[in-house]
Write an enzyme that holds these catalytic residues in place. Structure first.
Site, PDB file in Angstrom:
ATOM      1  N   LYS A 114     -63.631 -74.206  43.130  1.00 57.95           N
ATOM      2  CA  LYS A 114     -63.504 -74.427  41.682  1.00 57.95           C
ATOM      3  C   LYS A 114     -62.060 -74.296  41.212  1.00 57.95           C
ATOM      4  O   LYS A 114     -61.652 -74.986  40.281  1.00 57.95           O
ATOM      5  CB  LYS A 114     -64.416 -73.483  40.895  1.00 57.95           C
ATOM      6  CG  LYS A 114     -65.883 -73.835  41.100  1.00 57.95           C
ATOM      7  CD  LYS A 114     -66.770 -73.343  39.993  1.00 57.95           C
ATOM      8  CE  LYS A 114     -68.148 -73.959  40.148  1.00 57.95           C
ATOM      9  NZ  LYS A 114     -69.108 -73.534  39.164  1.00 57.95           N
ATOM     10  N   LYS A 207     -72.306 -81.514  46.848  1.00 56.17           N
ATOM     11  CA  LYS A 207     -73.460 -80.953  46.129  1.00 56.17           C
ATOM     12  C   LYS A 207     -73.652 -81.637  44.775  1.00 56.17           C
ATOM     13  O   LYS A 207     -72.662 -81.924  44.089  1.00 56.17           O
ATOM     14  CB  LYS A 207     -73.172 -79.457  45.922  1.00 56.17           C
ATOM     15  CG  LYS A 207     -74.293 -78.651  45.330  1.00 56.17           C
ATOM     16  CD  LYS A 207     -73.853 -77.199  45.132  1.00 56.17           C
ATOM     17  CE  LYS A 207     -73.155 -77.020  43.807  1.00 56.17           C
ATOM     18  NZ  LYS A 207     -73.648 -75.933  42.963  1.00 56.17           N
ATOM     19  N   LYS A 210     -73.423 -80.019  37.855  1.00 59.05           N
ATOM     20  CA  LYS A 210     -73.302 -80.322  36.417  1.00 59.05           C
ATOM     21  C   LYS A 210     -71.899 -80.799  36.080  1.00 59.05           C
ATOM     22  O   LYS A 210     -71.705 -81.581  35.171  1.00 59.05           O
ATOM     23  CB  LYS A 210     -73.560 -79.069  35.588  1.00 59.05           C
ATOM     24  CG  LYS A 210     -74.951 -78.544  35.634  1.00 59.05           C
ATOM     25  CD  LYS A 210     -75.052 -77.379  34.647  1.00 59.05           C
ATOM     26  CE  LYS A 210     -75.816 -76.235  35.260  1.00 59.05           C
ATOM     27  NZ  LYS A 210     -74.957 -75.249  35.948  1.00 59.05           N
TER      28      LYS A 210
HETATM   29  N1  AQP Z   1     -77.225 -79.261  44.163  1.00 60.31           N
HETATM   30  C1  AQP Z   1     -77.982 -78.179  44.181  1.00 60.31           C
HETATM   31  N2  AQP Z   1     -79.006 -78.082  45.056  1.00 60.31           N
HETATM   32  C2  AQP Z   1     -79.808 -76.981  45.069  1.00 60.31           C
HETATM   33  N3  AQP Z   1     -79.636 -75.933  44.228  1.00 60.31           N
HETATM   34  C3  AQP Z   1     -78.632 -75.995  43.341  1.00 60.31           C
HETATM   35  N4  AQP Z   1     -78.208 -75.155  42.382  1.00 60.31           N
HETATM   36  C4  AQP Z   1     -77.150 -75.698  41.748  1.00 60.31           C
HETATM   37  N5  AQP Z   1     -76.860 -76.896  42.262  1.00 60.31           N
HETATM   38  C5  AQP Z   1     -77.762 -77.118  43.258  1.00 60.31           C
HETATM   39  C6  AQP Z   1     -78.833 -73.878  42.079  1.00 60.31           C
HETATM   40  O1  AQP Z   1     -79.121 -73.847  40.700  1.00 60.31           O
HETATM   41  C7  AQP Z   1     -78.954 -72.521  40.208  1.00 60.31           C
HETATM   42  C8  AQP Z   1     -78.083 -72.518  38.988  1.00 60.31           C
HETATM   43  O2  AQP Z   1     -76.784 -72.960  39.301  1.00 60.31           O
HETATM   44  P1  AQP Z   1     -75.619 -72.623  38.281  1.00 60.31           P
HETATM   45  O3  AQP Z   1     -75.944 -73.142  36.955  1.00 60.31           O
HETATM   46  O4  AQP Z   1     -75.291 -71.182  38.335  1.00 60.31           O
HETATM   47  O5  AQP Z   1     -74.361 -73.339  38.760  1.00 60.31           O
HETATM   48  P2  AQP Z   1     -73.910 -73.943  40.068  1.00 60.31           P
HETATM   49  O6  AQP Z   1     -74.600 -73.412  41.255  1.00 60.31           O
HETATM   50  O7  AQP Z   1     -72.439 -73.813  40.128  1.00 60.31           O
HETATM   51  O8  AQP Z   1     -74.447 -75.388  39.789  1.00 60.31           O
HETATM   52  P3  AQP Z   1     -73.703 -76.623  39.276  1.00 60.31           P
HETATM   53  O9  AQP Z   1     -74.690 -77.548  38.735  1.00 60.31           O
HETATM   54  O10 AQP Z   1     -72.832 -77.097  40.380  1.00 60.31           O
HETATM   55  O11 AQP Z   1     -72.850 -76.097  38.047  1.00 60.31           O
HETATM   56  P4  AQP Z   1     -71.314 -76.253  37.782  1.00 60.31           P
HETATM   57  O12 AQP Z   1     -71.023 -77.694  37.973  1.00 60.31           O
HETATM   58  O13 AQP Z   1     -71.120 -75.772  36.381  1.00 60.31           O
HETATM   59  O14 AQP Z   1     -70.640 -75.397  38.797  1.00 60.31           O
HETATM   60  C9  AQP Z   1     -78.384 -71.681  41.356  1.00 60.31           C
HETATM   61  O15 AQP Z   1     -79.462 -70.957  41.937  1.00 60.31           O
HETATM   62  C10 AQP Z   1     -77.874 -72.707  42.311  1.00 60.31           C
HETATM   63  O16 AQP Z   1     -77.928 -72.252  43.644  1.00 60.31           O
END
Ligand code: AQP
Length: 345
Positions: A114, A207, A210
């Site tokens: 990040k 992955k 968001k």
């Molecule tokens: N691609 C994914 N596949 C499976 N699980 C996923 N999670 C996130 N992306 C995937 C799981 O969703 C939960 C919440 O995630 P988060 O909101 O804490 O943020 P993150 O993991 O950093 O997800 P994003 O979507 O990639 O958010 P941004 O872009 O803001 O960093 C967690 O349990 C995560 O494992």
């Protein structure tokens, strides 16, 4: 004193929830409501570790809450709330800033990803993110944490923090009546969703996220049927037809991802999906995948739209959940302060 089994998990309001969040974590959250006392949080303090526009953040907090409820979390049964309304999260994170070691945080791959190349310009909050995550879980002495695969390393850090706190303050902890110095539990990661790592629709090696600048890379829980079908139709593939068994997906990340999504949504194995579609071109498979995705996600999106049209009701759910969360976290925080040697009146 006995440790009660308790589930905690959260998602960041950094945008719309997507299929990865749903299949990686949410499906398991819903399942665990049947067997455990569950606390599910909208982790807004985590979201502000990178810049968020204040108005968009408010909307996103309500939208993520609506997505929780629309997906099947029951605010009467489980505790649903936003992190910033319960001061114990930020407070305990400070204690953990003083327990965790710099060397531990330096190993966190999510910070490296990040922060990117401009690490000097990343916020201190982004660096200390895993300590806040440990505080989220341990402020409730939660024992089980359902998450996607990407959170495994942070969960290991939370376990290390719990253990170091218990070791450092063992005498005080035992004097309070906790056997074997066990004040904080070792929280167990539960990485058993139907698809624990859903990949981007534009790049099968990345992955689904968001914060990916391309909206075509993900299926949002708020997308309508037409948008879901268009994104699947535009999803990257390779020129070969689908193999007839899962072993044939090796080295084909995009095909593997789409078959995995189909299998997870339909409750099948990859082999049984390929028994049906093996040898076919992606065009016909994508049509069936779109039908399955729309069938499963369409009603969730419609319910999110209905719920977000009444923000006052969502705020009421969050206020109620926050009050219930505070009653669990407050006595735990009091004990932490006693154990560490602080004076409270
Ligand atoms: N691609 C994914 N596949 C499976 N699980 C996923 N999670 C996130 N992306 C995937 C799981 O969703 C939960 C919440 O995630 P988060 O909101 O804490 O943020 P993150 O993991 O950093 O997800 P994003 O979507 O990639 O958010 P941004 O872009 O803001 O960093 C967690 O349990 C995560 O494992």
């Amino acid at each position: 004193m006995e440790l009660k089994e308790r589930v905690f998990s959260g998602m960041q309001p950094t945008g719309s929830l997507h299929l990865g969040n749903y299949l990686g974590a949410m499906v398991q959250w819903i399942e665990m409501q049947k067997t455990h006392a569950c606390i599910y949080c909208v982790v807004d303090l985590h979201a502000i570790t990178v810049w968020q526009d204040p108005k968009e953040l408010r909307d996103a907090i309500r939208q993520v809450t609506a997505a929780y409820i629309a997906s099947g979390l029951d605010p009467k049964k489980s505790i649903l709330f936003n992190q910033s309304q319960v001061a114990a999260h930020a407070e305990l994170a400070w204690f953990f800033n003083c327990v965790a070691r710099l060397g531990w945080l330096n190993r966190m791959t999510q910070f490296k990803e990040k922060a990117g190349k401009d690490r000097e310009n990343a916020s201190v909050g982004l660096y200390a993110y895993p300590n806040l995550m440990a505080a989220d879980i341990l402020a409730y002495r939660a024992t089980h944490v359902p998450v996607g695969e990407d959170q495994k390393q942070h969960l290991e850090l939370a376990r290390d923090i719990a253990q170091k706190f218990n070791n450092d303050f063992r005498a005080e902890i035992e004097a309070k009546g906790y056997k074997d110095g066990l004040f904080f539990p070792q929280p167990e990661p539960v990485i058993t969703g139907p698809a624990t790592r859903v990949m981007s629709l534009r790049d099968g090696t990345k992955k689904m996220s968001k914060s990916d600048p391309s909206d075509l890379s993900r299926i949002n829980l708020t997308d309508d049927a037409e948008t879901i079908a268009r994104k699947i139709q535009k999803a990257k593939t390779d020129p070969e037809p689908l193999p007839s068994e899962a072993a044939g997906l090796a080295g084909r990340p995009e095909a593997d991802n789409l078959v995995g999504i189909y299998a997870a949504l339909a409750g099948k194995t990859k082999d049984s999906v390929l028994a049906e579609f093996g040898g076919q071109q992606f065009s016909s498979f994508k049509k069936s995948l779109a039908e399955v995705a729309v069938g499963r996600l369409g009603p969730i999106g419609a319910e999110v739209r209905r719920l977000t049209s009444d923000p006052a009701e969502i705020d009421r759910v969050l206020a109620d959940g926050s009050a219930r969360a505070r009653t669990i976290a407050a006595p735990i925080m009091d004990e932490v302060k006693d154990i560490v040697g602080l004076i409270r009146s």
